[in-house]
Write a protein that holds these residues in place. Structure first.
Motif, short mmCIF file in Angstrom:
data_model
loop_
_atom_site.label_atom_id
_atom_site.label_comp_id
_atom_site.label_asym_id
_atom_site.label_seq_id
_atom_site.Cartn_x
_atom_site.Cartn_y
_atom_site.Cartn_z
N ASP A 119 0.83 -1.21 0.00
CA ASP A 119 0.00 0.00 0.00
C ASP A 119 0.86 1.25 0.00
N LYS A 120 1.93 1.24 0.80
CA LYS A 120 2.82 2.40 0.86
C LYS A 120 3.48 2.64 -0.48
N ALA A 121 3.99 1.56 -1.11
CA ALA A 121 4.64 1.69 -2.41
C ALA A 121 3.67 2.21 -3.46
N LYS A 122 2.44 1.70 -3.44
CA LYS A 122 1.44 2.09 -4.42
C LYS A 122 1.13 3.58 -4.34
N ARG A 136 -7.10 4.77 -12.08
CA ARG A 136 -7.66 4.59 -13.42
C ARG A 136 -7.19 5.66 -14.40
N SER A 137 -6.77 6.80 -13.88
CA SER A 137 -6.30 7.88 -14.75
C SER A 137 -4.85 7.69 -15.17
N LEU A 138 -4.20 6.62 -14.68
CA LEU A 138 -2.77 6.44 -14.93
C LEU A 138 -2.48 5.21 -15.80
N SER A 139 -3.44 4.80 -16.61
CA SER A 139 -3.19 3.73 -17.57
C SER A 139 -2.29 4.26 -18.68
N TYR A 140 -1.69 3.36 -19.45
CA TYR A 140 -0.81 3.80 -20.55
C TYR A 140 -1.57 4.68 -21.54
N SER A 176 7.19 0.31 -10.76
CA SER A 176 7.74 -0.47 -9.64
C SER A 176 8.44 0.43 -8.64
N LYS A 177 8.29 0.05 -7.37
CA LYS A 177 9.00 0.75 -6.29
C LYS A 177 9.08 -0.18 -5.08
N SER A 178 10.24 -0.20 -4.46
CA SER A 178 10.45 -0.98 -3.22
C SER A 178 10.10 -2.46 -3.39
N GLY A 179 10.30 -2.99 -4.58
CA GLY A 179 10.04 -4.40 -4.81
C GLY A 179 8.62 -4.74 -5.19
N TYR A 180 7.75 -3.74 -5.31
CA TYR A 180 6.34 -3.95 -5.67
C TYR A 180 6.08 -3.36 -7.06
N THR A 181 5.29 -4.07 -7.85
CA THR A 181 4.97 -3.62 -9.21
C THR A 181 3.46 -3.56 -9.40
N PHE A 182 3.00 -2.48 -10.03
CA PHE A 182 1.57 -2.28 -10.27
C PHE A 182 1.36 -1.80 -11.70
N LYS A 183 0.29 -2.28 -12.32
CA LYS A 183 -0.12 -1.72 -13.59
C LYS A 183 -0.55 -0.27 -13.36
N GLY A 184 -0.42 0.55 -14.38
CA GLY A 184 -0.82 1.95 -14.23
C GLY A 184 -2.26 2.09 -13.78
N SER A 185 -3.16 1.29 -14.37
CA SER A 185 -4.57 1.37 -14.01
C SER A 185 -4.84 0.89 -12.59
#
Length: 295
Positions: free
Chosen positions: A162-165, A226-230, A213-222
């Motif tokens: 949650d923190k990384a996100k 939702r405003s951060l999709s490719y 990715s940050k601190s070992g965690y990876t998330f899709k933009g969406s």
């Protein structure tokens, strides 16, 4: 009001936690509330009606904003909690409601038995989705304050994924005010400790998606927002120019509100000055060409 939903296996640990110091029981059903021990015994006795259910412990935390502090009585909070449970079809079972006074914001812990009074399992299908929708309805009905957007989340209490996100979210939102293309975005995010990965179409260089990715965690933009999709970021770069000079004051205020470091502000300012300088150079060139034409 917002809700956090948890499920567990052991009533003893959950009941022991919610009955900690600075807490009070405001409502209970089907339980002897003499002590944590009797409450746990009653929960476990009913649990035996459906021994195959592993996670029989339902645990929900209802939290209100500090803005609502003056209006929240035990009776009101218990009433709203009962309405919340009934609307989610969590009824005909044992439950315990405990109000905590250890935070600035008021909150109630609800512990309930997912084995109902007839030994049937209380379903949890789409529970979180339905809970979000219900909280909005209850906030509107009772006039509770509801924070808007991710900017209102208490970053200081976040941990792990949650923190990384949220760190990725904040870095992206700030970067998109200053960056005009993907290369600039990559450079800015690298400075913030965020890496970009692109998903490409098979046997092609066509980009279909993006992850951060940050601190070992990876998330899709969406997944970050939702405003951060490719697609949405790419349309922003291709369809809108960054009006940095006109937004400088607003950006500084926003940066301070979400806790951007002084170094981050300095970097934003450098980008802004660079944009302004380029614009002035272009204006000067245009004036010189115009004067030459007059001659």
């Amino acid at each position: 009001m917002v809700a956090k939903i948890i499920e567990g296996k052991h009533f003893g640990g959950c009941v022991g936690y919610v009955l900690k110091d600075r807490s009070e029981i405001i409502h209970a059903e089907g339980l002897r509330t003499t002590s944590a021990r009797t409450i746990t015994q009653d929960f476990n006795l009913q649990r035996k009606l459906n021994p195959r259910l592993g996670k029989a412990v339902g645990h929900i935390v209802l939290s209100w904003s500090e803005h609502d502090k003056g209006k929240l009585t035990n009776r009101l909070m218990a009433g709203v909690a009962l309405e919340y449970l009934k609307s989610l079809d969590i009824d005909n079972t044992q439950y315990l409601m405990v109000r905590h006074h250890d935070r600035k914001h008021d909150h109630v812990h609800i512990v309930y038995n997912r084995v109902d009074n007839q030994g049937k399992t209380i379903a949890n299908s789409n529970l979180r989705f339905r809970s979000v929708k219900l909280c909005k309805q209850l906030n509107s009905k009772y006039g509770f304050y509801q924070a808007s957007g991710k900017e209102k989340v208490n970053r200081g209490r976040l941990k792990g994924a949650d923190k990384a996100k949220y760190e990725i979210h904040d870095a992206l939102k700030t970067a998109l005010r200053a960056c005009g293309d993907w290369k600039q975005l990559e450079s800015y995010l690298k400075y913030k400790g965020v890496a970009i990965q692109y998903k490409k179409k098979a046997n092609s260089d066509e980009v279909q998606g993006v992850s951060f990715s940050k601190s070992g965690y990876t998330f899709k933009g969406s997944e970050v927002d939702r405003s951060l999709s490719y697609g949405k970021i790419d349309r922003l770069f291709n369809g809108q120019e960054v009006q940095q000079s006109a937004e400088t004051d607003t950006n500084l205020t926003n940066h301070q509100a979400i806790g951007i470091s002084p170094m981050g502000l300095a970097m934003d300012a450098m980008v802004s000055l660079l944009d302004i300088g380029i614009a002035h150079d272009q204006d000067d060139d245009a004036i010189k060409r115009k004067n030459r034409n007059r001659r």
